[in-house]
Design an enzyme around this catalytic site. Structure first.
Site, PDB file in Angstrom:
ATOM      1  N   ASP A 138       2.885  -0.289  -2.393  1.00  0.00           N
ATOM      2  CA  ASP A 138       4.176  -0.577  -1.786  1.00  0.00           C
ATOM      3  C   ASP A 138       3.939  -1.534  -0.632  1.00  0.00           C
ATOM      4  O   ASP A 138       3.202  -1.228   0.299  1.00  0.00           O
ATOM      5  CB  ASP A 138       4.838   0.704  -1.282  1.00  0.00           C
TER       6      ASP A 138
ATOM      7  N   GLU B 213       5.954  -3.495  -7.203  1.00  0.00           N
ATOM      8  CA  GLU B 213       7.390  -3.625  -7.400  1.00  0.00           C
ATOM      9  C   GLU B 213       7.696  -4.999  -7.969  1.00  0.00           C
ATOM     10  O   GLU B 213       6.926  -5.923  -7.809  1.00  0.00           O
ATOM     11  CB  GLU B 213       8.128  -3.587  -6.059  1.00  0.00           C
TER      12      GLU B 213
ATOM     13  N   ASP C  12       7.128   5.020   2.405  1.00  0.00           N
ATOM     14  CA  ASP C  12       6.342   4.032   1.672  1.00  0.00           C
ATOM     15  C   ASP C  12       5.340   4.697   0.729  1.00  0.00           C
ATOM     16  O   ASP C  12       5.100   4.221  -0.382  1.00  0.00           O
ATOM     17  CB  ASP C  12       5.595   3.104   2.646  1.00  0.00           C
TER      18      ASP C  12
END
Ligand SMILES: [Zn+2]
Length: 463
Positions: free
Chosen positions: A208, A292, A374
């Site tokens: 992340d 992501e 996170d």
């Protein structure tokens, strides 16, 4: 051995006279670009008025027009290498193609406007050489470029020189560019690399990319932001205020502007360096890395410096992982943009309706889990990879086998492209591959915590 296109970039130590020559070449490229753009607009005007004229849309056509008129419009053209003008016209031809491709729907991603003129001091100073005397000397401290001659490098060219001596690298092009007040040369090189099919590691890691930290890993490791970046941010704010106090066009304003540019350049360098170290560790120490998806099309233009930096960080992290997973034989999984990695509970799969950026801790209302926001997101990303593996997706490095060397100059563009559509259109085997993967995704059990994204056409892209 597979041929891979790689860039080697070195800082230069030019003499004052060489600085002027470097700047002159970049200026020449800009001049040719602007001249070509005016010509294209003029011809389009004439075409609209019903005249029968040809609009020079490709590099070869633009170059022909330039060679016919250069003695009249730019009698000084011989001062610079012909590659400089060609470089500018090449940039224009690409910009025009991007525009037409975007209009006809052949290009994904951000909207591409019609090319605009380049302004001195507002555009990147760069010039690309593709032919002529391009050399890296065995003393590892000097290089040679056409017309510009021998330049001293600020750092050792060891890494490239070694490969050239071994015969495992071939220089395709060299680009000079300026960042703040420093000049660089970047060689586009075709390198023969041994691409392994796996790195022998089985582990999965979710990454992340954050604002407060450089990255948080699903293993619990927090990679901090380099201190130098924080310091630079403070300096930037101060210098920005100073710049706005200075009178337009004054000597002192110029001074402040240069200082600010240096601080920006340093922050970018420090950040890039930290990201390189992180991505190398990730690609060599883990079998699968999950990140992501970038919000490519709707990339929010936000005013917050820190947020913008994090976005840029994610883009750079993905770009580096994209090729490093290839080099080291690991696998990269990119989550679907709609996959709610921050809002999902990593323990039970419950999805929170709304999570503001200010909420630093994730609290699950179903199972009572309390976890750093996170870390929770990183764990969800890691789990996505296991889910992908279970649904029968390809688990090997999806790119290793049929990789073809990319064409010079296309490197950055391709890596940035978001999905399977960003790959070479002629690669039919890949398209078929992507289609099978997609149908595999559609068959996901809808009871899984990923049901929110399973309805979309795919939950993740395996590179
Ligand atoms: Zn829960």
């Amino acid at each position: 051995m597979t041929a891979v296109i790689q860039a080697y970039r070195f800082a230069l130590d030019p003499t004052p006279r060489q600085r002027r020559v470097l700047a002159s070449h970049c200026g020449a490229a800009r001049y040719a670009y602007n001249w070509g753009l005016r010509l294209v607009q003029q011809r389009m005007e004439q075409g609209r008025a019903g005249e029968d004229v040809e609009v020079p849309w490709t590099l070869s056509k633009l170059r022909r027009e330039w060679n016919q008129t250069k003695t009249q419009i730019a009698p000084w053209w011989a001062e610079n290498s012909k590659e400089a003008y060609s470089s500018g016209l090449d940039g224009l031809a690409r910009a025009l193609k991007n525009w037409t491709d975007h209009r006809s729907g052949r290009r994904r991603g951000r909207r591409m406007g019609f090319p605009r003129p380049k302004r001195k001091g507002h555009c990147r100073d760069a010039c690309r050489f593709t032919t002529g005397q391009i050399k890296v000397f065995p003393d590892r401290r000097h290089i040679q470029l056409p017309r510009i001659g021998v330049l001293k490098t600020h750092e050792s060219t060891r890494k490239l020189a070694r490969r050239l001596e071994q015969g495992t690298a071939r220089i395709i092009a060299a680009t000079i560019s300026r960042q703040a007040d420093r000049w660089f040369v970047s060689f586009t090189v075709e390198v023969q690399r041994h691409i392994p099919t796996g790195n022998g590691k089985a582990g999965v890691v979710g990454v992340d990319v954050g604002v407060r930290h450089l990255a948080v890993l699903s293993t619990g490791v927090v990679v901090p932001n380099p201190h130098a970046v924080q310091r630079s941010l403070r300096k930037m704010r101060r210098l920005n205020r100073e710049l706005h106090r200075r009178k337009l066009g004054s000597r002192r304003r110029g001074q402040t502007r240069r200082r600010l540019a240096r601080v920006h350049a340093r922050a970018a360098n420090v950040r890039r360096d930290a990201l390189h170290k992180l991505t190398t560790i990730l690609a060599t120490q883990h079998g699968t890395i999950v990140v992501e998806q970038l919000n490519l099309a709707g990339m929010v233009r936000n005013r917050h410096l820190a947020r913008a930096l994090a976005d840029a960080g994610l883009a750079e992290l993905r770009r580096q992982l994209y090729y490093k997973t290839d080099w080291y034989g690991s696998r990269l999984v990119v989550a679907d943009p709609f996959y709610p990695s921050s809002k999902t509970c990593s323990a039970c799969g419950w999805v929170k309706a709304k999570l503001t950026l200010a909420e630093r801790t994730f609290t699950c209302e179903a199972c009572g889990l309390r976890l750093d926001r996170d870390l929770n997101a990183a764990r969800n990303l890691a789990m996505l990879a296991e889910h992908v593996a279970q649904s029968g997706w390809e688990t090997q490095n999806a790119r290793g086998a049929d990789r073809k060397p990319q064409l010079a100059g296309q490197v950055a563009m391709k890596r940035e492209a978001g999905g399977p559509g960003g790959r070479e259109a002629g690669n039919a085997a890949f398209r078929k591959d992507a289609a099978t993967r997609r149908s595999a995704a559609a068959g996901c059990p809808s009871a899984s915590p990923w049901s929110a994204s399973a309805g979309r056409d795919q939950a993740a892209t395996v590179w």
